[in-house]
Design a protein around this motif. Sequence first.
Motif, PDB file in Angstrom:
ATOM      1  N   HIS A 117       1.613  -4.309  -1.131  1.00 42.46           N
ATOM      2  CA  HIS A 117       0.623  -3.365  -0.627  1.00 42.46           C
ATOM      3  C   HIS A 117       0.739  -3.311   0.894  1.00 42.46           C
ATOM      4  O   HIS A 117       1.067  -4.310   1.523  1.00 42.46           O
TER       5      HIS A 117
ATOM      6  N   LYS B  95       2.112 -10.223  -0.903  1.00 43.43           N
ATOM      7  CA  LYS B  95       1.142  -9.273  -1.456  1.00 43.43           C
ATOM      8  C   LYS B  95       0.790  -8.138  -0.511  1.00 43.43           C
ATOM      9  O   LYS B  95       0.576  -7.019  -0.964  1.00 43.43           O
TER      10      LYS B  95
ATOM     11  N   TRP C 229      -6.243  -6.910  -5.124  1.00 46.75           N
ATOM     12  CA  TRP C 229      -4.829  -7.254  -5.084  1.00 46.75           C
ATOM     13  C   TRP C 229      -4.592  -8.741  -5.334  1.00 46.75           C
ATOM     14  O   TRP C 229      -3.460  -9.215  -5.324  1.00 46.75           O
TER      15      TRP C 229
END
Length: 159
Positions: free
Chosen positions: A77, A115, A155
């Motif tokens: 992300h 992430k 997330w």
Amino acid sequence: MTPESAAVERCVAAAVASMKDEPGPLLEILHAVQNELGCVPAEAVPLIADALNLSRAEVHGVVSFYHHFREQPAGQHTIKLCRAEACQSMNGDALAEFAKRRLQIEFGQTRADGKVTLEAVYCLGNCACAPSAMIDGQLRGRLDSEALADCADGWGVPA
């Protein structure tokens, strides 16, 4: 030759073949490589330079000049947080500090777990809805720490 090197060579060859006869193809080739590989790896630079009869320095100069291009892949992300004056005036500095604390990274970094990548950008053209960010390619306005925390939670980024 590693599988990664072979993939870089195939990607560069395909991008060059499709665009080399266009006027000024370097930027388009770099975009194609990054779209395919997630970055413009250092090993792609000499391949592109040779194909376009440019120096490695010229290609590297373009890659390093434009903030859009990466030499390492981004995280799963990406948050591009606006740091321009309009967003700063609407509590953007506090939001930036919150983002760095919550994500445990600085601007220009990717978390060790891959992430999230946090990037500073200077105007997303959404000044009337400041503070703004581009989150995974989606423009978000009137962003606050709660919304940013919700993204991080969703997330799986530990608090």
